[in-house]
Design an enzyme around this catalytic site. Structure first.
Site, PDB file in Angstrom:
ATOM      1  N   ARG A   1      -9.053   1.727   9.704  1.00 18.84           N
ATOM      2  CA  ARG A   1      -8.679   0.337   9.946  1.00 18.84           C
ATOM      3  C   ARG A   1      -9.730  -0.391  10.769  1.00 18.84           C
ATOM      4  O   ARG A   1      -9.581  -1.583  11.018  1.00 18.84           O
ATOM      5  CB  ARG A   1      -7.369   0.301  10.716  1.00 18.84           C
ATOM      6  CG  ARG A   1      -6.139  -0.098   9.883  1.00 18.84           C
ATOM      7  CD  ARG A   1      -5.001  -0.153  10.859  1.00 18.84           C
ATOM      8  NE  ARG A   1      -3.794  -0.772  10.443  1.00 18.84           N
ATOM      9  CZ  ARG A   1      -2.787  -0.187   9.825  1.00 18.84           C
ATOM     10  NH1 ARG A   1      -2.903   1.037   9.395  1.00 18.84           N
ATOM     11  NH2 ARG A   1      -1.667  -0.840   9.600  1.00 18.84           N
TER      12      ARG A   1
ATOM     13  N   ARG B   1      11.296  -3.680   9.713  1.00 19.58           N
ATOM     14  CA  ARG B   1      10.933  -2.576  10.592  1.00 19.58           C
ATOM     15  C   ARG B   1      10.813  -3.109  12.019  1.00 19.58           C
ATOM     16  O   ARG B   1      10.744  -4.319  12.209  1.00 19.58           O
ATOM     17  CB  ARG B   1       9.571  -2.047  10.116  1.00 19.58           C
ATOM     18  CG  ARG B   1       9.421  -0.568  10.168  1.00 19.58           C
ATOM     19  CD  ARG B   1       8.225  -0.134   9.365  1.00 19.58           C
ATOM     20  NE  ARG B   1       6.954  -0.583   9.947  1.00 19.58           N
ATOM     21  CZ  ARG B   1       5.777  -0.419   9.349  1.00 19.58           C
ATOM     22  NH1 ARG B   1       5.716   0.155   8.165  1.00 19.58           N
ATOM     23  NH2 ARG B   1       4.667  -0.847   9.931  1.00 19.58           N
TER      24      ARG B   1
ATOM     25  N   ARG C   1      -0.432  -8.973  13.505  1.00 18.85           N
ATOM     26  CA  ARG C   1      -0.982  -7.873  12.690  1.00 18.85           C
ATOM     27  C   ARG C   1      -1.884  -8.404  11.589  1.00 18.85           C
ATOM     28  O   ARG C   1      -2.913  -7.801  11.266  1.00 18.85           O
ATOM     29  CB  ARG C   1       0.154  -7.026  12.120  1.00 18.85           C
ATOM     30  CG  ARG C   1       0.690  -6.072  13.172  1.00 18.85           C
ATOM     31  CD  ARG C   1       2.047  -5.499  12.842  1.00 18.85           C
ATOM     32  NE  ARG C   1       2.083  -4.812  11.592  1.00 18.85           N
ATOM     33  CZ  ARG C   1       3.171  -4.775  10.801  1.00 18.85           C
ATOM     34  NH1 ARG C   1       4.265  -5.394  11.169  1.00 18.85           N
ATOM     35  NH2 ARG C   1       3.141  -4.125   9.682  1.00 18.85           N
TER      36      ARG C   1
ATOM     37  N   ARG D   1      11.506  -6.599   5.114  1.00 19.00           N
ATOM     38  CA  ARG D   1      11.488  -5.148   5.337  1.00 19.00           C
ATOM     39  C   ARG D   1      12.235  -4.760   6.608  1.00 19.00           C
ATOM     40  O   ARG D   1      12.883  -3.711   6.671  1.00 19.00           O
ATOM     41  CB  ARG D   1      10.022  -4.699   5.410  1.00 19.00           C
ATOM     42  CG  ARG D   1       9.807  -3.230   5.421  1.00 19.00           C
ATOM     43  CD  ARG D   1       8.349  -2.891   5.190  1.00 19.00           C
ATOM     44  NE  ARG D   1       7.524  -3.200   6.345  1.00 19.00           N
ATOM     45  CZ  ARG D   1       6.226  -2.917   6.416  1.00 19.00           C
ATOM     46  NH1 ARG D   1       5.615  -2.352   5.399  1.00 19.00           N
ATOM     47  NH2 ARG D   1       5.540  -3.205   7.501  1.00 19.00           N
TER      48      ARG D   1
ATOM     49  N   LYS E   1       0.824  -1.211   0.000  1.00 22.37           N
ATOM     50  CA  LYS E   1       0.000   0.000   0.000  1.00 22.37           C
ATOM     51  C   LYS E   1       0.859   1.264   0.000  1.00 22.37           C
ATOM     52  O   LYS E   1       0.621   2.171  -0.784  1.00 22.37           O
ATOM     53  CB  LYS E   1      -0.894   0.068   1.247  1.00 22.37           C
ATOM     54  CG  LYS E   1      -1.984  -0.955   1.315  1.00 22.37           C
ATOM     55  CD  LYS E   1      -2.924  -0.666   2.487  1.00 22.37           C
ATOM     56  CE  LYS E   1      -2.266  -0.653   3.848  1.00 22.37           C
ATOM     57  NZ  LYS E   1      -1.715  -1.956   4.280  1.00 22.37           N
TER      58      LYS E   1
HETATM   59  P1  AMP Z   1       1.240   0.926   8.976  1.00 28.66           P
HETATM   60  O1  AMP Z   1       2.410   1.776   8.643  1.00 28.66           O
HETATM   61  O2  AMP Z   1      -0.023   1.379   8.287  1.00 28.66           O
HETATM   62  O3  AMP Z   1       1.510  -0.541   8.810  1.00 28.66           O
HETATM   63  O4  AMP Z   1       0.949   1.145  10.547  1.00 28.66           O
HETATM   64  C1  AMP Z   1       1.889   0.790  11.532  1.00 28.66           C
HETATM   65  C2  AMP Z   1       1.225   0.705  12.895  1.00 28.66           C
HETATM   66  O5  AMP Z   1       0.666   1.972  13.247  1.00 28.66           O
HETATM   67  C3  AMP Z   1       0.060  -0.273  12.997  1.00 28.66           C
HETATM   68  O6  AMP Z   1       0.460  -1.597  13.229  1.00 28.66           O
HETATM   69  C4  AMP Z   1      -0.725   0.320  14.176  1.00 28.66           C
HETATM   70  O7  AMP Z   1      -0.070   0.030  15.402  1.00 28.66           O
HETATM   71  C5  AMP Z   1      -0.576   1.815  13.940  1.00 28.66           C
HETATM   72  N1  AMP Z   1      -1.658   2.355  13.074  1.00 28.66           N
HETATM   73  C6  AMP Z   1      -1.508   2.925  11.836  1.00 28.66           C
HETATM   74  N2  AMP Z   1      -2.682   3.322  11.345  1.00 28.66           N
HETATM   75  C7  AMP Z   1      -3.621   2.993  12.280  1.00 28.66           C
HETATM   76  C8  AMP Z   1      -5.031   3.116  12.349  1.00 28.66           C
HETATM   77  N3  AMP Z   1      -5.742   3.680  11.366  1.00 28.66           N
HETATM   78  N4  AMP Z   1      -5.651   2.670  13.479  1.00 28.66           N
HETATM   79  C9  AMP Z   1      -4.968   2.112  14.493  1.00 28.66           C
HETATM   80  N5  AMP Z   1      -3.641   1.945  14.482  1.00 28.66           N
HETATM   81  C10 AMP Z   1      -2.959   2.386  13.391  1.00 28.66           C
END
Ligand code: AMP
Length: 182
Positions: free
Chosen positions: A88, A129, A140, A127, A15
């Site tokens: 989400r 991270r 996740r 990746r 994404k």
């Molecule tokens: P991402 O970079 O989108 O994979 O997000 C990394 C982490 O940030 C996720 O695993 C959540 O802990 C938190 N996070 C990001 N976006 C959201 C969201 N919309 N709602 C809740 N947690 C979020």
């Protein structure tokens, strides 16, 4: 091209990469809640300190906290935009609808990038991270199925979903996405 977009899909589906590319090519603003949260963690703001541990465990940050970040940014956006990693959960989606109604900017399309779990895990492990350890990754993915996948139905009912096969090279996937948004 459609200008107000959501990107949905499991972690590791690509994404972020595709969102940045599409935004650069089409002059859209890119809003990634994951990036915004990581910036808060890096700057060690009170919000960042509160969320670092949650993110490292692969849990979702609370709806109210994420909404507070998005709300501020959304009202500042001009022109087209792409929301990446948000909403989400169903409550986030419902709050987003209220916000968008207030600013009279309905969602044009929801791009769903699909990819099977084995490929996702492989990509995420590569990746590296801090939230990309295998147990955390599996957690996740489970949370995605439980909390986020129901959004596909929600947006399907509104006729907004464009489903994209996420396997293949970056350029091929990018073309599929652009084609679906014409
Ligand atoms: P991402 O970079 O989108 O994979 O997000 C990394 C982490 O940030 C996720 O695993 C959540 O802990 C938190 N996070 C990001 N976006 C959201 C969201 N919309 N709602 C809740 N947690 C979020």
């Amino acid at each position: 091209m459609q200008q107000r977009l959501l990107f949905l899909g499991p972690p590791g589906a690509g994404k972020g990469t595709q969102a940045i590319r599409l935004c650069n090519r089409n002059g859209l603003s890119h809003l990634s809640t994951g990036d915004l949260l990581r910036a808060e963690v890096k700057a060690a703001t009170p919000l960042g300190i509160e969320t670092a541990e949650i993110m490292d465990k692969g849990e979702l940050v609370s709806d109210s906290l994420v909404l507070s970040i998005v709300e501020k940014r959304l009202s500042d956006l001009h022109g087209g935009w792409l929301l990446d990693g948000f909403p989400r959960t169903l409550p986030q989606a419902e709050s987003l609808e209220v916000l968008l109604e207030q600013i009279n900017q309905p969602i044009d399309a929801v791009v769903l990038i699909e990819l099977n779990d084995e490929v996702l895990i492989e990509r995420l492990l590569a990746r590296g991270r801090s939230d990309d350890d295998e147990a955390v990754i599996r957690h996740r993915l489970r949370l995605y199925q439980e909390k986020t996948a129901p959004l596909v139905d929600h947006y399907n009912k509104q006729g907004l979903v464009k489903t994209i096969e996420g396997d293949g090279d970056i350029e091929a996937i990018a073309s599929r996405i652009e084609e679906s948004l014409k």
